[in-house]
Scaffold this active site. Structure first.
Site, PDB file in Angstrom:
ATOM      1  CE  LYS A 159     -27.929  10.850   3.461  1.00  0.00           C
ATOM      2  NZ  LYS A 159     -26.668  10.139   3.173  1.00  0.00           N
ATOM      3  CG  ASN A 160     -27.780   7.017   5.109  1.00  0.00           C
ATOM      4  OD1 ASN A 160     -27.643   7.654   4.064  1.00  0.00           O
ATOM      5  ND2 ASN A 160     -27.126   7.315   6.229  1.00  0.00           N
ATOM      6  CB  CYS A 188     -15.929  12.541   1.980  1.00  0.00           C
ATOM      7  SG  CYS A 188     -16.487  11.749   3.469  1.00  0.00           S
ATOM      8  NE  ARG A 217     -17.508   7.820   4.723  1.00  0.00           N
ATOM      9  CZ  ARG A 217     -18.711   8.304   4.426  1.00  0.00           C
ATOM     10  NH1 ARG A 217     -18.848   9.528   4.005  1.00  0.00           N
ATOM     11  NH2 ARG A 217     -19.778   7.541   4.553  1.00  0.00           N
ATOM     12  CG  ASP A 246     -25.049   9.476  10.059  1.00  0.00           C
ATOM     13  OD1 ASP A 246     -23.861   9.795   9.887  1.00  0.00           O
ATOM     14  OD2 ASP A 246     -25.630   8.623   9.360  1.00  0.00           O
ATOM     15  NE  ARG A 250     -24.608  14.609  -0.438  1.00  0.00           N
ATOM     16  CZ  ARG A 250     -23.685  13.906   0.191  1.00  0.00           C
ATOM     17  NH1 ARG A 250     -22.703  14.514   0.806  1.00  0.00           N
ATOM     18  NH2 ARG A 250     -23.724  12.604   0.203  1.00  0.00           N
TER      19      ARG A 250
HETATM   20  N1  EPU Z   1     -14.407   1.446   7.115  1.00  0.00           N
HETATM   21  C1  EPU Z   1     -13.207   0.833   6.826  1.00  0.00           C
HETATM   22  N2  EPU Z   1     -13.143   0.013   5.721  1.00  0.00           N
HETATM   23  C2  EPU Z   1     -14.224  -0.211   4.926  1.00  0.00           C
HETATM   24  C3  EPU Z   1     -15.454   0.416   5.240  1.00  0.00           C
HETATM   25  C4  EPU Z   1     -15.519   1.240   6.356  1.00  0.00           C
HETATM   26  O1  EPU Z   1     -12.212   1.027   7.524  1.00  0.00           O
HETATM   27  O2  EPU Z   1     -14.097  -0.958   3.940  1.00  0.00           O
HETATM   28  C5  EPU Z   1     -14.479   2.333   8.280  1.00  0.00           C
HETATM   29  C6  EPU Z   1     -14.887   3.763   7.897  1.00  0.00           C
HETATM   30  O3  EPU Z   1     -13.796   4.523   7.470  1.00  0.00           O
HETATM   31  C7  EPU Z   1     -15.484   4.260   9.182  1.00  0.00           C
HETATM   32  C8  EPU Z   1     -16.160   3.014   9.761  1.00  0.00           C
HETATM   33  O4  EPU Z   1     -15.528   1.902   9.123  1.00  0.00           O
HETATM   34  O5  EPU Z   1     -14.471   4.684  10.053  1.00  0.00           O
HETATM   35  C9  EPU Z   1     -17.651   2.916   9.535  1.00  0.00           C
HETATM   36  O6  EPU Z   1     -17.954   3.159   8.179  1.00  0.00           O
HETATM   37  P1  EPU Z   1     -19.231   2.518   7.454  1.00  0.00           P
HETATM   38  O7  EPU Z   1     -18.759   1.649   6.355  1.00  0.00           O
HETATM   39  O8  EPU Z   1     -20.127   1.932   8.479  1.00  0.00           O
HETATM   40  O9  EPU Z   1     -19.909   3.826   6.837  1.00  0.00           O
HETATM   41  P2  EPU Z   1     -20.524   4.010   5.389  1.00  0.00           P
HETATM   42  O10 EPU Z   1     -21.226   2.795   4.949  1.00  0.00           O
HETATM   43  O11 EPU Z   1     -19.522   4.623   4.484  1.00  0.00           O
HETATM   44  C10 EPU Z   1     -22.860   4.794   6.266  1.00  0.00           C
HETATM   45  C11 EPU Z   1     -23.748   5.985   6.105  1.00  0.00           C
HETATM   46  C12 EPU Z   1     -23.116   7.183   6.795  1.00  0.00           C
HETATM   47  C13 EPU Z   1     -22.961   6.849   8.286  1.00  0.00           C
HETATM   48  C14 EPU Z   1     -22.122   5.563   8.440  1.00  0.00           C
HETATM   49  C15 EPU Z   1     -22.006   5.107   9.880  1.00  0.00           C
HETATM   50  C16 EPU Z   1     -24.935   5.681   4.031  1.00  0.00           C
HETATM   51  C17 EPU Z   1     -25.161   6.104   2.629  1.00  0.00           C
HETATM   52  N3  EPU Z   1     -23.950   6.274   4.694  1.00  0.00           N
HETATM   53  O12 EPU Z   1     -21.622   5.142   5.677  1.00  0.00           O
HETATM   54  O13 EPU Z   1     -24.030   8.260   6.656  1.00  0.00           O
HETATM   55  O14 EPU Z   1     -22.319   7.903   8.951  1.00  0.00           O
HETATM   56  O15 EPU Z   1     -22.720   4.505   7.676  1.00  0.00           O
HETATM   57  O16 EPU Z   1     -23.255   4.892  10.428  1.00  0.00           O
HETATM   58  O17 EPU Z   1     -25.646   4.810   4.541  1.00  0.00           O
HETATM   59  C18 EPU Z   1     -24.682  10.500   6.359  1.00  0.00           C
HETATM   60  O18 EPU Z   1     -25.815  10.062   6.071  1.00  0.00           O
HETATM   61  O19 EPU Z   1     -24.440  11.724   6.568  1.00  0.00           O
HETATM   62  C19 EPU Z   1     -23.581   9.555   6.467  1.00  0.00           C
HETATM   63  C20 EPU Z   1     -22.292   9.928   6.416  1.00  0.00           C
END
Ligand code: EPU
Length: 431
Positions: free
Chosen positions: A22-23, A126, A131, A317, A409
């Site tokens: 998915k990701n 969420c 986030r 995850d 999802r």
């Molecule tokens: N963060 C910030 N600022 C930003 C972006 C992120 O502070 O601008 C923080 C977040 O709040 C969090 C940490 O950095 O505490 C890591 O967040 P990241 O940006 O890596 O997560 P994401 O891109 O929003 C993706 C996956 C998530 C997975 C995370 C971590 C997808 C679509 N989503 O989310 O997947 O948990 O990376 O590996 O790729 C899931 O599939 O259930 C899921 C939540």
């Protein structure tokens, strides 16, 4: 609303095919916005999030075509889809759509890089945490974008002459911010360097696809990515990599119930840390020609101490699924969640089955119990929901999981894959 009914206590034995990730699928689909040509994606999983993104991309003008099933093809093999963004008809991604799926915020990068403007709703928090998107915006600003926030929307504008390369050092590892900058930099002028880039395999998969589309990217799989932008990108054919989180989920499920399962198509290198943890709990894990074999016959589940970390560490995850397994360990385990501040929604639901878990800040202490007993529980987010499935498979009696749309999802044919291996699991549709 559908529910899942599980009669626990049965071992899992057989073969489970692993779907496309998915990701990786979501950012790969978004990459189709970067070119007028057709991007063909193979092994795309059938998931509610993928269907939602098709709607969102359609709003921007992406034409979507799915290949029919070929004779002899297994019903659960991934689909081949063709995405063509010949004209971008709308550079706005509205709140109603972005709020349904966070990853859709990432359309901001290709819209901005190709069209010079983008108006994308802030995704909001969420169930698992606040986030923020500050790192995404930092990256885009360094590529030259002017960014304003107005009425809950990010208004982004490229400078005259378009986005330009930059040297970006992320203060924190972010999967989404790395995807966003990677996508934008592929169409920016000159070289972009991303330091402290996320190294998740899904980032590598998107980078590989961008290379096929004509971008030049060095350092794929490392924390320093060097991207030479191009004036235009071309179409390509790319196969979505196997889902390491689905793989880990089924691996933990087998360790929880006992039995012997081959995870067909899984790639061990994508979840080495999680498989090492699984082996520490006493399960046997073997790499086989077509995937990964996991088995546990009789031995106790050993307690472990784990903290979640960006790749190559233990993935957040899989945290909830590991916790479900450890509820039955022969001793006390500790899990520290370092990525998201509120990713423990499953704890109170696991407690309804009899789990003994104590939460203190970012740390959960799990005292193994002798038995779990089935109960009605509530799914709260995707990974929390599937941890309840694992607990239900281990529990005595009947567990009913409500709000299963969370599972749809991100898990393709979950009940079918498990029931074919002997699990007592069925979906009850209530209308
Ligand atoms: N963060 C910030 N600022 C930003 C972006 C992120 O502070 O601008 C923080 C977040 O709040 C969090 C940490 O950095 O505490 C890591 O967040 P990241 O940006 O890596 O997560 P994401 O891109 O929003 C993706 C996956 C998530 C997975 C995370 C971590 C997808 C679509 N989503 O989310 O997947 O948990 O990376 O590996 O790729 C899931 O599939 O259930 C899921 C939540």
């Amino acid at each position: 609303m559908d529910r899942i009914r599980i009669v626990g206590g049965k071992q899992l034995n057989g073969i489970i095919p692993i779907s496309g990730a998915k990701n990786a699928a979501l950012p790969l689909m978004i990459a189709s916005l970067l070119t007028k040509d057709t991007l063909t994606l193979e092994n795309l999983p059938r998931l509610a999030d993928v269907a939602m993104l098709v709607r969102i991309l359609g709003n921007h003008g992406v034409d979507y075509m799915v290949d029919g099933r070929r004779p002899g093809e297994a019903p659960n093999s991934g689909r081949t889809v063709h995405l063509t963004a010949k004209e971008i008809v709308d550079t706005t991604a509205p709140y109603e759509l972005v709020s349904k799926m966070r990853a859709s915020f990432w359309v901001i990068a290709p819209l901005l890089a190709r069209m010079g403007v983008a108006k994308v709703s802030l995704p909001g928090g969420c169930a698992i945490g606040t986030r923020p998107v500050d790192l995404h915006l930092q990256g885009l600003k360094e590529l030259g974008a002017e960014i304003e926030i107005e009425g809950g929307y990010v208004l982004a504008k490229a400078p005259k002459g378009g986005l330009h390369g930059a040297h970006i050092v992320f203060p924190k590892v972010s999967v989404g911010a790395t995807h966003n900058v990677l996508l934008a930099a592929a169409l920016a002028k000159g070289e972009t360097v991303i330091e402290n880039a996320a190294r998740e395999p899904e980032i590598g998969d998107v980078a590989d696809c961008l290379v096929k589309m004509g971008a030049k990217i060095d350092g794929i799989g490392t924390s320093v990515l060097r991207i030479q932008g191009r004036d235009r990108l071309e179409g390509a054919v790319h196969t979505v990599l196997p889902d390491r989180i689905e793989t880990g989920t089924f691996a933990f499920a087998v360790a929880a119930t006992g039995g012997d399962v081959t995870l067909d198509g899984a790639k061990a290198v994508h979840l080495k840390n999680a498989l090492d943890v699984l082996a520490q709990t006493g399960a046997k894990v073997e790499e086989v020609a077509n995937g990964i074999r996991v088995y546990r016959n009789g031995g106790a589940i050993e307690p472990v101490s784990v903290e979640t970390q960006p790749f190559p560490g233990f993935p957040t995850d899989l945290q909830a699924q590991l916790m479900a397994l450890l509820t039955r360990a022969a001793g006390t385990s500790v899990i520290r969640e370092t990525i998201f501040e509120n990713r423990f929604m499953h704890v109170q639901e696991l407690a309804r089955l009899g789990a003994d878990i104590h939460l203190h800040g970012d740390t959960a202490t799990i005292k193994g119990v002798k038995v779990l007993k089935g109960a009605p529980v509530m799914a709260t987010d995707l990974r929390a929901s599937v941890s309840l499935v694992i607990a239900g498979l281990m529990a005595e009696g009947v567990t009913t999981i409500n709000r299963v749309y969370h599972l749809d999802r991100g898990f393709e044919q979950l009940e079918q894959k498990l029931s074919r291996c002997g699990a007592g699991i069925e979906r009850i549709s209530t209308g």
